[in-house]
Design a protein around this motif. Sequence first.
Motif, PDB file in Angstrom:
ATOM      1  N   PRO A 147     119.329 101.366  26.888  1.00 13.34           N
ATOM      2  CA  PRO A 147     118.235 102.236  27.337  1.00 13.34           C
ATOM      3  C   PRO A 147     118.236 103.576  26.585  1.00 13.34           C
ATOM      4  CG  PRO A 147     119.428 101.353  29.219  1.00 13.34           C
ATOM      5  CD  PRO A 147     120.220 101.025  28.003  1.00 13.34           C
ATOM      6  N   ARG A 148     117.043 103.983  26.227  1.00 12.15           N
ATOM      7  CA  ARG A 148     116.907 105.189  25.424  1.00 12.15           C
ATOM      8  C   ARG A 148     117.393 106.431  26.164  1.00 12.15           C
ATOM      9  NH1 ARG A 148     111.740 106.822  21.821  1.00 12.15           N
ATOM     10  NH2 ARG A 148     112.525 108.830  21.169  1.00 12.15           N
ATOM     11  N   TRP A 149     117.156 106.527  27.467  1.00 12.53           N
ATOM     12  CA  TRP A 149     117.565 107.716  28.216  1.00 12.53           C
ATOM     13  C   TRP A 149     119.082 107.838  28.251  1.00 12.53           C
ATOM     14  CZ3 TRP A 149     120.567 107.585  32.594  1.00 12.53           C
ATOM     15  CH2 TRP A 149     120.713 106.355  33.220  1.00 12.53           C
ATOM     16  N   GLN A 150     119.802 106.728  28.221  1.00  9.22           N
ATOM     17  CA  GLN A 150     121.261 106.784  28.200  1.00  9.22           C
ATOM     18  C   GLN A 150     121.767 107.272  26.845  1.00  9.22           C
ATOM     19  OE1 GLN A 150     122.577 102.862  29.302  1.00  9.22           O
ATOM     20  NE2 GLN A 150     122.182 103.200  31.495  1.00  9.22           N
ATOM     21  N   ARG A 151     121.090 106.876  25.779  1.00  8.25           N
ATOM     22  CA  ARG A 151     121.484 107.375  24.455  1.00  8.25           C
ATOM     23  C   ARG A 151     121.292 108.880  24.371  1.00  8.25           C
ATOM     24  NH1 ARG A 151     118.689 102.724  22.418  1.00  8.25           N
ATOM     25  NH2 ARG A 151     116.965 104.065  21.842  1.00  8.25           N
ATOM     26  N   TRP A 152     120.161 109.377  24.863  1.00  5.67           N
ATOM     27  CA  TRP A 152     119.911 110.817  24.819  1.00  5.67           C
ATOM     28  C   TRP A 152     120.836 111.580  25.752  1.00  5.67           C
ATOM     29  CZ3 TRP A 152     117.958 113.730  21.332  1.00  5.67           C
ATOM     30  CH2 TRP A 152     117.084 113.181  20.407  1.00  5.67           C
ATOM     31  N   LEU A 153     121.168 110.983  26.867  1.00  4.16           N
ATOM     32  CA  LEU A 153     122.109 111.625  27.789  1.00  4.16           C
ATOM     33  C   LEU A 153     123.489 111.739  27.149  1.00  4.16           C
ATOM     34  CD1 LEU A 153     122.114 112.770  30.662  1.00  4.16           C
ATOM     35  CD2 LEU A 153     122.956 110.558  31.441  1.00  4.16           C
ATOM     36  N   SER A 154     123.870 110.764  26.357  1.00  2.00           N
ATOM     37  CA  SER A 154     125.167 110.826  25.690  1.00  2.00           C
ATOM     38  C   SER A 154     125.179 111.843  24.546  1.00  2.00           C
ATOM     39  CB  SER A 154     125.570 109.457  25.162  1.00  2.00           C
ATOM     40  OG  SER A 154     124.749 109.081  24.078  1.00  2.00           O
TER      41      SER A 154
END
Length: 127
Positions: A68-75
């Motif tokens: 998921p894209r939001w998890q990549r940005w959160l990381s």
Amino acid sequence: MSRLHGVFILSGTWAALYAASFLVPYFTAPTDFGFTRGMNRVELFFKYQLAAAAVSVVVWWMGNALIPRWQRWLSRMPALLAIGLLLLVVGVIVVSNMQRPGPTDYVPDPDRPVAAPAMPVQPGAND
């Protein structure tokens, strides 16, 4: 344990290091004297920030494999905050150096002679 759990654990480690970089120097007594008094606090701050930045790079690397894209940005947020803090420190240094005039920029005009006028030399007075 999935990669997402590893990212969360390392993000918690990063948050602890980031918070410690402010809290530990605050509660540390300044040592030394004169110009270097309190330098141990600055050193502690940067040591914890460097450790937090290293953990944030690992979190970013682990987060790249998340779907998921939001998890990549959160990381990526810990590393982006570290870069933001670095830019803030460099910006404060640059702005503070630009505010100060250079050594030859400000020379006030004297309202009187700087030195007393020289005595006139009489020819043949030292013969």
